[in-house]
Design an enzyme around this catalytic site. Structure first.
Site, short mmCIF file in Angstrom:
data_model
loop_
_atom_site.label_atom_id
_atom_site.label_comp_id
_atom_site.label_asym_id
_atom_site.label_seq_id
_atom_site.Cartn_x
_atom_site.Cartn_y
_atom_site.Cartn_z
N ASP A 183 24.66 -22.83 -16.31
CA ASP A 183 24.86 -21.86 -15.25
C ASP A 183 26.53 -21.51 -14.99
OD1 ASP A 183 24.78 -20.25 -12.97
OD2 ASP A 183 24.16 -21.68 -11.52
N ASP A 204 22.58 -18.84 -17.74
CA ASP A 204 22.94 -17.39 -18.09
C ASP A 204 23.60 -17.26 -19.48
OD1 ASP A 204 25.78 -18.07 -17.34
OD2 ASP A 204 24.89 -17.91 -15.11
N ASP A 246 6.86 -13.24 -30.46
CA ASP A 246 5.83 -13.86 -29.43
C ASP A 246 4.57 -13.57 -29.59
OD1 ASP A 246 5.94 -15.41 -26.83
OD2 ASP A 246 4.93 -13.40 -26.29
N HIS A 252 9.84 -24.68 -25.45
CA HIS A 252 9.73 -24.59 -24.27
C HIS A 252 8.36 -24.47 -23.65
CE1 HIS A 252 8.90 -20.67 -25.94
NE2 HIS A 252 8.63 -20.35 -25.02
N ASP A 253 7.39 -24.56 -24.53
CA ASP A 253 5.94 -24.75 -24.21
C ASP A 253 5.32 -25.98 -24.40
OD1 ASP A 253 5.62 -21.92 -23.70
OD2 ASP A 253 5.27 -21.52 -25.69
N GLU A 266 5.32 -16.50 -34.09
CA GLU A 266 4.44 -17.32 -33.20
C GLU A 266 3.06 -17.12 -33.42
OE1 GLU A 266 3.67 -19.36 -28.81
OE2 GLU A 266 3.56 -17.08 -28.97
N ASP A 270 13.82 -13.02 -28.59
CA ASP A 270 12.51 -13.16 -28.46
C ASP A 270 12.03 -11.82 -28.61
OD1 ASP A 270 9.95 -14.46 -27.92
OD2 ASP A 270 11.06 -16.37 -27.28
#
Ligand code: NOJ
Ligand code: CA
Length: 563
Positions: free
Chosen positions: A21, A29, A200, A330-331, A257, A98
């Protein structure tokens, strides 16, 4: 297969909200990524995949896009992104973004127009609308994040379709206009100079057009939509067209994906004329649960099960093309917590053994932020501490399926996507040096002992070992391009394979247990990498005893080592 530039890459996945951050508002960010490029360069990675940074109400943290051409101001603006691309390029690091084209946000202007004007909006056919039957939704399919895939369209008798959350209406790929709009957008980003896309949920774009009911598979009376809305016949035309209209015009990399694709179809996806450069295979990542959306159905597994899944995946992919290898994303929950069952064994040895095991498989290796310092799962005390929409759904669904609140909490602590989304640990200061203010998501408390600063100072850290893992791969054509051949396939706790490239042969042994294990060496070898003390340069004993969680990478002597 013919050599491709993207086979050599080492990809680092960034979850931008939790990386760094730069302006202290509690949210990571783009400038934060730019400021940490030196760190990424020193790690040795060559490409970054950034999870969605486009404009979004963030119902699914960016996987719900309301404007494909704008960035979410929380992350920064186009100038920040241009600067990141440029600075990264100076360091030889490429950027992959992505691409979320199965659905938009319900706040996208197309959907907003439809809401305002359900009868004759020109975007009516951009989404999937159907009338209900006798006050019931059109089908009994369950969305990935729970509840029906159908949501009533306000002020009408119609429903709209969403494979994921209610705020993520699926686009109607049957409509050529929709497809053209998407291709235009993809070309816009590729022209901008990004290296490619992670694509995705791409196997969801085609739905079975009969929209039939199926027998229910849960206490909610619904059935997983994946049976009728994932990798359905006819998808090949969409994927082929997508590629022809966009990707083939650039020398870009595409990482699909693509869950739900049987191995028999891998050739279509990643073969010589495949739709993508590579795809992720989730079969081994989901070995502890019945499926990625049923965390309450826990599955017992052992190392042999894991091995079989990895080698099946490797050998099937090798027949036709190239794979994308990952331990975390991240999943998923954190790999140390998932794969190393006893907490006391989650340490330097098991973390580096796992890292090397996945890194030297055939394919392009991915590292998810924090994996390189051995970040682990957390233990939350109540549902209020979670952000991830699928965790919240899984919590209530577990109870609906008859589990207690305590059990439900246990399942989501094990599996929550928030496990990998907690802010990155830069140092042992408050909030782990991620931000000066309270971050958007609670930290994992162990940042005081597991963090970059501490590991940078310690030459025996996981972080330093990851650097070695990367360096070794990058200077060895055999480890990049070589064929893979599983060995000791029936051994219950040793994972082992050979990589072969012309006359060169590298043998990789991983002791996936806390006991010593014997292997018999059939030749004389140079030690390329060892996560125990590197006191031996060569090994030639007939019998070699692998120490607990030892990773040992050996080059067969007598052959030239391709540098
Ligand atoms: C897969 C993404 O990785 C995940 O984070 C997201 O929730 C779904 N697709 C929906 O876009
Ligand atoms: Ca910020």
């Amino acid at each position: 297969m013919e050599k491709k530039w993207w086979q050599k890459e080492v990809i680092y996945q960034i979850y931008p909200k939790s990386f760094y951050d730069s302006n202290n508002d509690g949210i990571g960010d783009i400038k934060g990524i730019t400021q940490k490029l030196d760190y990424l360069e020193s790690l040795g990675i060559t490409m970054i995949w950034i999870c969605p940074i486009y404009q979004s109400p963030m119902a699914d943290n960016g996987y719900d896009i309301s404007d494909y051409y704008q960035l979410n101001p929380e992350f920064g603006d186009m100038k920040d992104l241009d600067e990141l691309i440029e600075r990264a390029k100076e360091k030889g690091i490429k950027i992959v973004l992505d691409l979320v084209i199965n659905h938009t946000s319900d706040e996208h202007p197309w959907f907003q127009d439809l809401l305002k004007n359900p009868e004759d909006s020109k975007y009516r056919d951009y989404y999937i609308l159907k009338s209900g039957q006798d006050g019931m939704p059109p089908t009994n399919w369950r969305s990935v994040f729970g509840g029906s895939v159908w949501e009533p369209l306000k002020n009408t008798n119609e429903y709209y379709f969403h494979s994921f959350g209610v705020k993520q209406p699926d686009l109607n790929w049957e409509n050529k206009q929709v497809r053209n709009e998407l291709y235009k957008m993809v070309n816009y980003w590729l022209k901008k100079g990004i290296a490619g896309f992670r694509v995705d949920a791409i196997t969801f774009i085609k739905k079975d057009q009969n929209f039939d009911n199926l027998p229910a598979d849960g206490a909610d009376g619904l059935v997983k939509c994946t049976k009728k809305a994932r990798n359905q016949a006819g998808i090949e035309e969409f994927l082929h067209e997508l590629k022809e209209e966009t990707f083939t015009k650039y020398d870009c990399v595409t990482i699909g994906e693509a869950p739900g694709v049987p191995y028999e179809q891998y050739g279509d996806f990643i073969g010589d004329n495949g739709y993508f450069s590579m795809i992720f295979d989730f079969r081994y990542a989901d070995l502890d649960v019945a499926s990625g959306s049923e965390w309450f159905k826990r599955v017992e597994w052992n190392v042999l099960d894991l091995k079989k899944l990895i080698f099946k995946s490797q050998t099937e992919i090798q027949k036709v093309g190239w794979g994308a290898n990952f331990l975390e994303n991240h999943d998923q929950n954190r790999s140390l917590s998932k794969y190393i069952k006893e907490e006391e064994n989650r340490n330097f040895y098991s973390a580096t053994m796992l890292g090397a095991l996945f890194f030297y498989l055939r394919g392009t290796p991915f590292i998810y932020q924090g994996q390189e310092i051995g970040m682990t799962n957390f233990k939350r005390k109540s549902i209020e501490e979670f952000d991830d929409i699928s965790s919240i759904d899984q919590y209530y669904r577990s109870m609906n399926e008859g589990f207690s609140a305590e059990e439900a909490l246990h399942f989501i602590n094990l599996r929550s996507r928030d496990n990998s989304r907690t802010p990155f640990h830069w140092n042992d200061q408050e909030y782990g040096g991620f931000s000066k203010v309270k971050p958007w998501l609670g930290m994992n408390d162990n940042y005081r002992s597991i963090n970059v600063e501490q590991q940078e100072q310690d030459p025996n850290s996981i972080l330093h070992f990851y650097k070695k893992i990367i360096q070794l791969r990058q200077k060895s054509e055999c480890l990049i391009y070589g064929e893979i051949e599983p060995i000791l396939e029936d051994h219950p706790t040793i994972v082992a394979y050979k990589r072969k490239y012309y006359a060169e042969e590298i043998v990789c042994y991983f002791n996936f247990s806390c006991d010593e294990q014997k292997v018999v060496l059939d030749d004389k070898f140079d030690v390329l990498l060892d996560n125990y003390k590197e006191d031996k340069q060569t090994v030639s004993e007939q019998e070699y005893f692998l120490k607990p969680y030892q990773a040992l990478i050996l080059l067969k002597q007598g052959e030239s080592h391709h540098e």
